[in-house]
Design an enzyme around this catalytic site. Structure first.
Site, PDB file in Angstrom:
ATOM      1  N   LYS A  72       0.863  -1.184   0.000  1.00  0.00           N
ATOM      2  CA  LYS A  72       0.000   0.000   0.000  1.00  0.00           C
ATOM      3  C   LYS A  72       0.889   1.220   0.000  1.00  0.00           C
ATOM      4  O   LYS A  72       1.824   1.313   0.799  1.00  0.00           O
ATOM      5  CB  LYS A  72      -0.872  -0.032   1.268  1.00  0.00           C
ATOM      6  CG  LYS A  72      -1.832   1.112   1.387  1.00  0.00           C
ATOM      7  CD  LYS A  72      -3.201   0.737   0.857  1.00  0.00           C
ATOM      8  CE  LYS A  72      -4.053   1.934   0.526  1.00  0.00           C
ATOM      9  NZ  LYS A  72      -3.786   2.556  -0.787  1.00  0.00           N
ATOM     10  N   GLN A  93       7.333   3.836   3.818  1.00  0.00           N
ATOM     11  CA  GLN A  93       5.924   3.430   3.873  1.00  0.00           C
ATOM     12  C   GLN A  93       5.740   2.133   4.663  1.00  0.00           C
ATOM     13  O   GLN A  93       4.737   1.954   5.343  1.00  0.00           O
ATOM     14  CB  GLN A  93       5.428   3.253   2.431  1.00  0.00           C
ATOM     15  CG  GLN A  93       3.921   3.199   2.288  1.00  0.00           C
ATOM     16  CD  GLN A  93       3.278   4.568   2.242  1.00  0.00           C
ATOM     17  OE1 GLN A  93       3.750   5.448   1.555  1.00  0.00           O
ATOM     18  NE2 GLN A  93       2.202   4.743   2.987  1.00  0.00           N
ATOM     19  N   LYS A 101       5.639   3.174   8.294  1.00  0.00           N
ATOM     20  CA  LYS A 101       4.459   4.014   8.525  1.00  0.00           C
ATOM     21  C   LYS A 101       3.203   3.150   8.580  1.00  0.00           C
ATOM     22  O   LYS A 101       2.384   3.271   9.486  1.00  0.00           O
ATOM     23  CB  LYS A 101       4.344   5.027   7.379  1.00  0.00           C
ATOM     24  CG  LYS A 101       3.155   5.949   7.517  1.00  0.00           C
ATOM     25  CD  LYS A 101       2.901   6.756   6.265  1.00  0.00           C
ATOM     26  CE  LYS A 101       4.147   7.506   5.832  1.00  0.00           C
ATOM     27  NZ  LYS A 101       3.848   8.490   4.788  1.00  0.00           N
ATOM     28  N   LYS A 106       5.338   1.774  -3.131  1.00  0.00           N
ATOM     29  CA  LYS A 106       5.208   3.138  -3.674  1.00  0.00           C
ATOM     30  C   LYS A 106       5.411   3.077  -5.176  1.00  0.00           C
ATOM     31  O   LYS A 106       6.095   2.173  -5.675  1.00  0.00           O
ATOM     32  CB  LYS A 106       6.280   4.051  -3.053  1.00  0.00           C
ATOM     33  CG  LYS A 106       6.014   5.531  -3.225  1.00  0.00           C
ATOM     34  CD  LYS A 106       5.054   6.074  -2.183  1.00  0.00           C
ATOM     35  CE  LYS A 106       4.660   7.502  -2.444  1.00  0.00           C
ATOM     36  NZ  LYS A 106       3.866   8.085  -1.362  1.00  0.00           N
ATOM     37  N   GLY A 163      -3.071   8.141  -4.082  1.00  0.00           N
ATOM     38  CA  GLY A 163      -2.511   9.403  -4.584  1.00  0.00           C
ATOM     39  C   GLY A 163      -1.224   9.784  -3.881  1.00  0.00           C
ATOM     40  O   GLY A 163      -0.829   9.180  -2.889  1.00  0.00           O
ATOM     41  N   ASP A 164      -0.545  10.750  -4.423  1.00  0.00           N
ATOM     42  CA  ASP A 164       0.633  11.377  -3.802  1.00  0.00           C
ATOM     43  C   ASP A 164       0.835  12.673  -4.583  1.00  0.00           C
ATOM     44  O   ASP A 164      -0.087  13.120  -5.296  1.00  0.00           O
ATOM     45  CB  ASP A 164       1.869  10.462  -3.882  1.00  0.00           C
ATOM     46  CG  ASP A 164       3.044  10.978  -3.037  1.00  0.00           C
ATOM     47  OD1 ASP A 164       2.932  10.971  -1.803  1.00  0.00           O
ATOM     48  OD2 ASP A 164       4.067  11.416  -3.602  1.00  0.00           O
ATOM     49  N   THR A 178      -4.837  13.188   5.674  1.00  0.00           N
ATOM     50  CA  THR A 178      -3.420  13.355   6.038  1.00  0.00           C
ATOM     51  C   THR A 178      -3.233  14.640   6.844  1.00  0.00           C
ATOM     52  O   THR A 178      -2.584  14.644   7.899  1.00  0.00           O
ATOM     53  CB  THR A 178      -2.537  13.354   4.781  1.00  0.00           C
ATOM     54  OG1 THR A 178      -2.847  12.199   4.014  1.00  0.00           O
ATOM     55  CG2 THR A 178      -1.070  13.329   5.141  1.00  0.00           C
ATOM     56  N   ASN A 198      -2.686  18.888  -1.186  1.00  0.00           N
ATOM     57  CA  ASN A 198      -3.665  18.169  -0.383  1.00  0.00           C
ATOM     58  C   ASN A 198      -3.319  18.191   1.105  1.00  0.00           C
ATOM     59  O   ASN A 198      -4.157  18.536   1.943  1.00  0.00           O
ATOM     60  CB  ASN A 198      -3.753  16.718  -0.900  1.00  0.00           C
ATOM     61  CG  ASN A 198      -4.612  15.853  -0.011  1.00  0.00           C
ATOM     62  OD1 ASN A 198      -4.115  15.182   0.881  1.00  0.00           O
ATOM     63  ND2 ASN A 198      -5.907  15.893  -0.218  1.00  0.00           N
ATOM     64  N   SER A 237      -6.899   5.416   3.923  1.00  0.00           N
ATOM     65  CA  SER A 237      -6.934   4.580   2.722  1.00  0.00           C
ATOM     66  C   SER A 237      -7.267   3.141   3.101  1.00  0.00           C
ATOM     67  O   SER A 237      -8.018   2.453   2.400  1.00  0.00           O
ATOM     68  CB  SER A 237      -5.580   4.602   2.013  1.00  0.00           C
ATOM     69  OG  SER A 237      -5.465   5.742   1.207  1.00  0.00           O
TER      70      SER A 237
END
Ligand code: NDP
Length: 444
Positions: free
Chosen positions: A90, A111, A114, A126, A165-166, A209, A240, A376
């Site tokens: 993810k 990630q 996290k 990623k 998204g990023d 976020t 964002n 997410s």
């Protein structure tokens, strides 16, 4: 040489020209020394660190698409599937000209820890491309996204790998990618998160976020006998994460006086007008130079500069390595008390050390911005159930996750004698869960 140093050296040697990946590995492994030293013999025998720093799989592919003039363009796509020990891979998809394999690997590595910290069953990955959505027509963006997904669809799935998204990948790009995945695979499944509300998206994902960043900061302050109310906050970014961090900080009673984009920054002594910011960035997709049209009392400056503004709390929410040692010195001289990272690795290693050495409480991104990926994961749960939860329900779960996450990293820091060092706390807490899962699954 210690096992940690050996592995860092090997990563640098085996992955040349990937400075951001080296930086992320060094930051994580350095702070794990206590845990690694205590288990050195076993970890060495199991080559545990070598397995942690090597992605399970990395995919690099060609993305051809046709621009509005009929010219064929070719970009490079990446997906790094780093670690699936606690759940499907993810992590977001970054679309920015600076993207290369090293940047995607650094983001994928971070990630893993996290996602572990969220307490939810998600592994780490990623992806991205050096495609720049800026200045492209909607048709060009669609052509790119469809071509990107044509290849990516072979490697992802609701139970395999769920991108999101990023930077550069917002609701529009996720929509085009989802549409193409569905055509190719004939599957209506939760393969992407950050989807639109009409087709499986989760309420509060857009805000998650930024809101999560403020929830964890508020909890940390509460545990230190303080609160956000009345504080002056400086934010970088205008995307964002920044937008919803500003909104939640204001809801909690702070005054946020700056925001920035890749060309300049705004100082608004009366507090940033979030509606104006959204209209400029989300609707018009314009530059911050326009902000003055909405707020004549504000100032616009070219280049970098938000960290020169006096504040109590600094929230870097734009991109990696945007807050360096010189910025850290100015922040400290101006009396900053807290730096919490909304972006991924926005603070350089020496700046982080300087802030911590000068008594600034520092919340690292892998904990502080985990609210996005946590929500997410909540979107994935709703998709599996084929149900949609209310905004309040998702927001309450997000808050609970961020509060738990804070206590998790606080406990880990205290357990190893590093009270208030949340870099160490986050890395240890994230690492321990991943290692337990890896060990239980044999040599994988
Ligand atoms: P957006 O694309 O929405 O916004 C990024 C913002 O940062 C924009 O204002 C952009 O300026 C600015 N920016 C981007 N690159 C640079 C650069 N090289 N120099 C200066 N400014 C730059 O991205 P997000 O808000 O989604 O992401 C921001 C950060 O947060 C990233 O590090 C991302 O990995 C991280 N993150 C995002 C999550 C999410 O849920 N979205 C979750 C966790 C982390 P401009 O407007 O000019 O493009």
């Amino acid at each position: 040489m210690s096992y940690v140093d050996e592995v860092i050296e090997r990563v640098i040697k085996e992955n040349p020209n990937e400075p951001e990946f080296h930086q992320a590995v060094r930051e994580v492994l350095d702070s794990l020394r206590l845990v690694v030293d205590a288990n050195e013999e076993q970890f060495r025998k199991d080559a545990l660190l070598e397995r942690i720093v090597n992605p399970e799989r990395q995919i690099k592919f060609r993305v051809p698409w046709v621009d509005d003039k009929g010219q064929v363009q070719v970009n490079t796509g990446y997906r790094v599937q780093f670690n699936s020990s606690i759940g499907p891979y993810k992590g977001g998809i970054r679309l920015h000209p600076s993207v290369n394999l090293g940047i995607i690997k650094f983001l994928g590595f971070e990630q893993v820890f996290k996602n572990s910290l969220t307490g939810l069953p998600i592994g780490g990955g990623k992806g991205g491309s050096d495609f720049d959505p800026k200045g492209k027509s909607d048709r060009e963006v669609m052509a790119f996204c469809q071509s990107f997904m044509t290849e990516l669809s072979k490697y992802i799935g609701a139970d395999t790998d769920v991108p999101a998204g990023d930077i550069g990948t917002g609701a529009r790009e996720i929509g085009y990618m989802f549409g193409q995945y569905k055509r190719l695979r004939n599957l209506y499944e939760g393969v992407l998160t950050g989807k639109g509300l009409s087709y499986g998206g989760s309420l509060a994902r857009t805000e998650a976020t930024g809101y999560g960043l403020l929830y964890i900061t508020e909890e940390m302050l509460k545990c230190h006998g303080d609160s956000i109310e009345g504080k002056t906050v400086v934010v970088s970014g205008a995307g964002n994460v920044a937008t919803y961090a500003i909104q939640k900080a204001q809801q909690l009673g702070a005054k946020v006086v700056t925001c920035s984009d890749s060309t300049g920054w705004v100082y608004d002594p009366d507090g940033i007008d979030v509606d104006a910011l959204k209209e400029i960035k989300e609707v018009k997709r314009a530059r911050l130079t326009e902000y003055k049209n909405y707020r004549p009392n504000s100032e616009y400056h070219e280049g970098k500069g938000v960290w020169s503004v006096k504040c109590d709390i600094a929230l870097p929410c734009a991109t990696q390595n945007e807050l360096n040692i010189d910025d850290a010195k100015v922040l400290v001289a101006n009396g900053v008390a807290v730096v919490a990272e909304g972006a991924n690795m926005p603070t350089t290693a020496d700046a982080t050390e300087y802030l911590q050495a000068n008594g600034v409480i520092f919340l690292p991104g892998k904990a502080a911005n985990a609210g996005g990926v946590a929500t997410s994961a909540l979107e994935m749960s709703q998709n599996s159930e084929r149900l949609s939860w209310s905004f309040e329900e998702v927001d309450a779960k997000l808050k609970g996750i961020m509060v738990n996450l804070y206590h998790n990293i606080d406990d880990a820091a205290k357990k190893y004698g590093f009270e208030d060092n949340f870099v160490i706390g986050a890395n240890i807490a994230g690492f321990e869960k991943v290692v337990n899962a890896m060990n239980a699954q044999g040599i994988v």
